[in-house]
Scaffold this motif. Structure first.
Motif, short mmCIF file in Angstrom:
data_model
loop_
_atom_site.label_atom_id
_atom_site.label_comp_id
_atom_site.label_asym_id
_atom_site.label_seq_id
_atom_site.Cartn_x
_atom_site.Cartn_y
_atom_site.Cartn_z
N GLU A 294 13.29 25.14 58.05
CA GLU A 294 13.28 25.18 59.51
C GLU A 294 14.42 24.36 60.11
O GLU A 294 14.60 23.19 59.79
N ASN A 295 15.17 25.02 61.00
CA ASN A 295 16.25 24.36 61.73
C ASN A 295 15.97 24.55 63.22
O ASN A 295 16.37 25.54 63.81
N LEU A 296 15.26 23.62 63.81
CA LEU A 296 14.81 23.79 65.19
C LEU A 296 15.96 23.75 66.18
O LEU A 296 15.82 24.23 67.31
N SER A 297 17.09 23.19 65.79
CA SER A 297 18.22 23.16 66.71
C SER A 297 18.83 24.55 66.87
O SER A 297 19.47 24.84 67.88
N ASN A 298 18.63 25.42 65.88
CA ASN A 298 19.12 26.80 65.97
C ASN A 298 18.34 27.63 64.96
O ASN A 298 18.71 27.75 63.79
N THR A 299 17.26 28.23 65.40
CA THR A 299 16.40 29.00 64.49
C THR A 299 17.05 30.30 64.03
O THR A 299 16.52 30.97 63.15
N ASN A 300 18.20 30.67 64.63
CA ASN A 300 18.92 31.84 64.16
C ASN A 300 19.93 31.50 63.06
O ASN A 300 20.63 32.38 62.56
N ASP A 301 20.00 30.23 62.72
CA ASP A 301 20.94 29.78 61.68
C ASP A 301 20.18 28.85 60.74
O ASP A 301 20.33 27.63 60.80
N GLU A 302 19.35 29.43 59.89
CA GLU A 302 18.51 28.66 58.99
C GLU A 302 18.80 29.04 57.54
O GLU A 302 19.11 30.20 57.24
N GLN A 303 18.69 28.09 56.66
CA GLN A 303 18.87 28.33 55.24
C GLN A 303 17.56 28.83 54.62
O GLN A 303 16.46 28.47 55.06
N GLY A 304 17.69 29.68 53.61
CA GLY A 304 16.50 30.19 52.94
C GLY A 304 16.87 31.18 51.86
O GLY A 304 18.02 31.58 51.71
N GLY A 305 15.88 31.58 51.09
CA GLY A 305 16.10 32.55 50.02
C GLY A 305 14.89 32.61 49.12
O GLY A 305 13.86 31.98 49.37
N ARG A 306 15.02 33.40 48.03
CA ARG A 306 13.92 33.55 47.08
C ARG A 306 13.99 32.47 45.99
O ARG A 306 15.08 32.09 45.53
N ILE A 307 12.82 32.03 45.58
CA ILE A 307 12.72 30.97 44.58
C ILE A 307 13.03 31.55 43.20
O ILE A 307 12.44 32.56 42.79
N TYR A 308 13.94 30.89 42.47
CA TYR A 308 14.28 31.32 41.11
C TYR A 308 13.46 30.58 40.06
O TYR A 308 13.26 31.08 38.96
N GLY A 309 13.03 29.39 40.39
CA GLY A 309 12.25 28.63 39.42
C GLY A 309 11.59 27.44 40.08
O GLY A 309 12.03 26.97 41.14
N ILE A 310 10.52 26.95 39.48
CA ILE A 310 9.80 25.78 40.00
C ILE A 310 9.70 24.77 38.87
O ILE A 310 9.17 25.06 37.78
N ARG A 311 10.22 23.56 39.11
CA ARG A 311 10.18 22.46 38.14
C ARG A 311 9.46 21.29 38.78
O ARG A 311 10.06 20.53 39.54
#
Length: 825
Positions: free
Chosen positions: A353-370
């Motif tokens: 979540e980037n509340l300063s600009n919700t149209n410019d947020e980082q994200g993607g699919r998880i490749y692994g969980i450690r």
């Protein structure tokens, strides 16, 4: 709970075939859909007229009904096309149409009586009084406004008025503005919400300007974007209140959304009817599915009254998903969470979540969980934009999506049929009566008396044989109890007729009761209806090009009243935020004696708010400007002259005729019409019925949400907000820098007005030549001198000493913001 007389209906959205299948497979009793024209979700895939026969065969074979959303205003030139679409729907076996336009509702009853008529939420039915007036159209079901609380719904006393089944929304997106009363898209972009073209301006960011200064609201930028409605916990109470149809919003949503939400609400309704504890039935997994398929945050909406601190979270205006956790550390292509929930897995999509600009947020699919670390594809994330403390939301779950798709792929099993337990009574010389055991309302009577049987009398076996022929219906025969006196007989053909009638009655009971019977002339045509309007006797005074015109001015302050009177205006409308000042306004105007004063009602009236009407009546105005359906009967019965405002949505002659017959002297033409459509309306009905607004700041959003309370106080409603609306002047600044005035009315409802005034001065000559004689100017925040200048400018227009184009250029030059040509252009 006591078992309701009528089993409630679960109504699901279907924007396309997959959504229809998803709804049927997951327990919907009915779906609602649209065609390419005349529906309030023009961006949905929608169905075509050619799809209708196959769609209805599919639905009916699974015991599901199909309702067509026909829920937009119909312009005069479109009535013939609307008639053709109605006939296509009737011929295809569509069960009901959902209607906003009053004129179209009249057409349904007169031209296609086999279609059930459902009043759309776009009709803005907010009170029992409004429902009573709408019911004179012969409606078979009413979709109430979303803004009604459980307490307000109780006042409709649905259990005591089963002839008008009530429908409410229970899940999905909430419009911040009252349906049928949002003019934002129309005002800003000529994309009318009343025509299915909403541009969703409520989901955009705004800044709040308070007393001329920007107010720092932190990360709150989406000031008009409500959380989504989730009333699953309120299902038992809604059933107790007699609500008969439970509607899920979402004709623009995915089939996975339709599947998940339908399944959860089917589960909730079945549990409530079985007196099971919903808190034990609706699991966290169910709520997870609701949030994952679409959510801006889930809230009970207005079900428990207004809560201005919760309704609008103001953090974002788009889908957010399921909350996962909070970032504790960041590494290259990896992010650590404070805690990783069990449901998180490889392949899931997440967003930071980037509340300063919700149209410019980082994200993607998880490749692994450690452990507590989430790994992503190399280079997929700009981890320099991710900081500890950021919230993480799950936006995609491939396993859930596949599970939901499997629910409606392949063959969809037919539902288990309902059993009909029957009681058969009668004796020679009297009719045969067949009733459904436990449902006394469902019974049929033979059209002839029973006769003494000389051979083959009616027996339990013969009754079961004839009455058990229920193939192709949603029923199967249960127990049959024969209470026949002596050996009697009735023709088999009559038994078959009775069986069919019984099935129809039982189906109607299970699916909201029998339609109201409306006397319909078999020779009625649209042409005849329109001819009747056009031939309605005109006013006793004949109209001619030289007949004088009338300028009406709507004032919102005492200074504006003085400006209007001093300018020679003969009829004033007064619309004060504090209607307790109405009495003083009437007193001043009457003592002056140079003008009539008409008082405006609030735009919305709920049950329990008749006190506002009484205050207006006690002020003894010359007349009342009516803004909602519930006010019509009150002031008509009080003997006070009334005129209908724009909010009654008059867009065609059939609507106009209906409202004129309620006692309204004049009707304000809908703001959705452009100049060509206005001229068509004036050609189709007596022009003296109407008035038109030539100058105004368009009232865009009209909403139950109070932005004053939400962002300038910590209060939940008017009882504890401190009423900042009385102490501050507020504007909302949009993305292009326009600062739109925000006003609160007596019911604490807010209206956001367009910053830019609009004028129709350039169309005046044509309007006058058409026979229109009543023209309105609406003031907003102008002081006395500016009010005089505007009023006198339009007086010159009506006298013919100034031209419309000249006035438009003049107003544009002298107004800081300029003047748009408005929606008539």
């Amino acid at each position: 709970m006591p078992r309701p007389i009528h089993l409630p209906e679960l109504l699901s959205p279907a924007g396309n075939w997959e959504c229809a299948r998803a709804a049927v497979a997951n327990g919907a009793d009915a779906i609602y859909f649209g065609l390419p024209r005349f529906n309030a979700r023009m961006r949905a895939d929608n169905f075509t007229p050619a799809d209708l026969p196959e769609l209805m065969r599919f639905l009916h074979s699974h015991g599901v009904k199909g309702y067509c959303a026909f829920n937009v205003l119909i312009f005069t030139g479109e009535l013939a096309d609307a008639e053709q679409q109605l006939r296509e729907l009737e011929n295809a076996g569509v069960d009901a149409v959902i209607i906003q336009d009053i004129g179209l509702a009249r057409m349904v009853k007169a031209l296609t009586p086999k279609l059930r008529l459902h009043a759309s939420t776009q009709m803005t039915i907010t009170s029992p009084e409004g429902l009573e007036l709408a019911n004179t159209l012969g409606i078979d079901q009413a979709v109430l406004s979303r803004e009604l609380s459980l307490r307000e719904l109780e006042r409709f006393r649905a259990n005591e008025s089963p002839q008008v089944p009530l429908e409410v929304f229970v899940h999905g997106a909430l419009c911040v503005a009252y349906s049928g009363q949002c003019l934002t898209s129309e005002s800003l972009g000529r994309r009318s919400a009343n025509r299915g073209e909403c541009a969703q301006a409520c989901r955009m960011p705004y800044e709040m300007i308070v007393d001329g200064e920007l107010r720092d609201l932190g990360d709150k930028r989406y000031l008009l974007s409500p959380q989504d409605l989730a009333a699953v916990s309120e299902i038992p109470r809604l059933i107790e209140l007699g609500i008969r149809s439970f509607k899920i919003e979402g004709r623009l949503k995915t089939p996975e959304y339709v599947a998940a939400v339908t399944r959860v609400y089917r589960k909730a309704m079945d549990a409530a009817l079985a007196d099971q504890d919903l808190s034990q039935i609706i699991t966290e997994e169910d709520r997870y599915e609701l949030e994952m398929t679409f959510s801006r945050g889930l809230f009970s909406g207005w079900m428990h009254g207004v809560n201005h601190q919760k309704l609008v979270g103001a953090m974002y205006g788009k889908k957010r998903g399921y909350f996962v956790g909070t970032v504790s550390a960041v590494d290259r292509d990896s992010v650590q969470l404070e805690e990783v929930p069990d449901h998180l897995k490889n392949g899931d999509g997440v967003v930071f979540e980037n509340l300063s600009n919700t149209n410019d947020e980082q994200g993607g699919r998880i490749y692994g969980i450690r452990g507590q670390w989430l790994d992503f594809q190399r280079g997929r994330l700009r981890t320099d934009f991710i900081r500890p403390g950021m919230r993480v939301f799950k936006t995609g779950d491939q396993v859930l999506e596949q599970k939901l798709r499997q629910s409606f792929q392949g063959d969809i099993p037919l539902r288990k049929k309902a059993k009909l337990d029957l009681v058969v009574t009668g004796k020679a010389g009297e009719p045969l009566v067949i009733s459904v055991k436990g449902q006394e309302m469902v019974k049929v009577t033979s059209g002839m008396p029973l006769e003494v049987a000389t051979k083959r009398p009616l027996s339990l076996e013969s009754l079961k044989e004839q009455l058990g022929r229920l193939g192709g219906t949603g029923f199967e025969l249960g127990e049959v109890e024969a209470r026949l006196e002596g050996d009697v007989i009735v023709p088999v053909s009559e038994l078959n007729r009775m069986r069919r009638a019984l099935v129809e009655a039982a189906a109607s009971l299970a699916n909201l009761g029998e339609p109201q019977s409306v006397a319909v002339s078999p020779t009625t045509t649209l042409s005849a209806m329109l001819e009747h309007v056009s031939q309605t006797p005109n006013n006793p005074e004949p109209q001619s090009p030289t007949t004088s015109t009338n300028l009406l001015v709507l004032c919102r302050s005492f200074d504006q009243i003085e400006a209007a009177i001093e300018s020679g205006v003969k009829q004033l409308y007064v619309d004060f935020e504090d209607i307790r000042q109405y009495g003083e306004a009437v007193k001043r105007v009457k003592e002056d004696g140079r003008a009539e004063i008409w008082l405006a009602t609030p735009r919305i009236q709920k049950s329990g708010e008749a006190g506002f009407f009484k205050l207006i009546e006690r002020s003894e105005p010359h007349g009342v400007l009516i803004r909602n359906l519930g006010a019509i009967a009150y002031f008509r019965d009080a003997g006070i002259p009334i005129t209908g405002d724009f909010s009654l949505n008059v867009a065609n002659p059939l609507t106009a005729e209906f409202l004129k017959q309620t006692g309204l002297q004049r009707l304000t033409i809908s703001y959705d019409l452009n100049i060509e459509q206005v001229m068509d309306l004036l050609a189709g009905a007596p022009p003296e019925w109407f008035e038109i607004t030539l100058h105004q700041h368009m009232p865009m959003f009209h909403m139950e949400h109070c932005a004053f309370a939400a962002f300038l106080s910590t209060g939940t409603d008017f009882t504890n907000c401190g009423r900042p609306c009385e102490h501050h002047k507020v504007r909302l600044r949009d993305r292009v820098g326009m600062e739109h005035p925000l006003k609160a009315d007596v019911g604490c409802r807010n209206t956001l007005f367009n910053a830019v005034p609009q004028t129709g001065a350039q169309f005046f000559t044509g309007l006058k030549q058409s026979g229109l004689r009543s023209f309105r100017v609406e003031l907003l925040e102008q002081d006395k001198e500016e009010s005089k200048r505007i009023i006198q400018t339009y007086q010159a227009l009506l006298r013919g000493t100034r031209g419309g184009e000249d006035i438009w250029r003049d107003l544009k030059a002298q107004s800081q913001l300029g003047v748009t040509r408005g929606t008539m252009a």
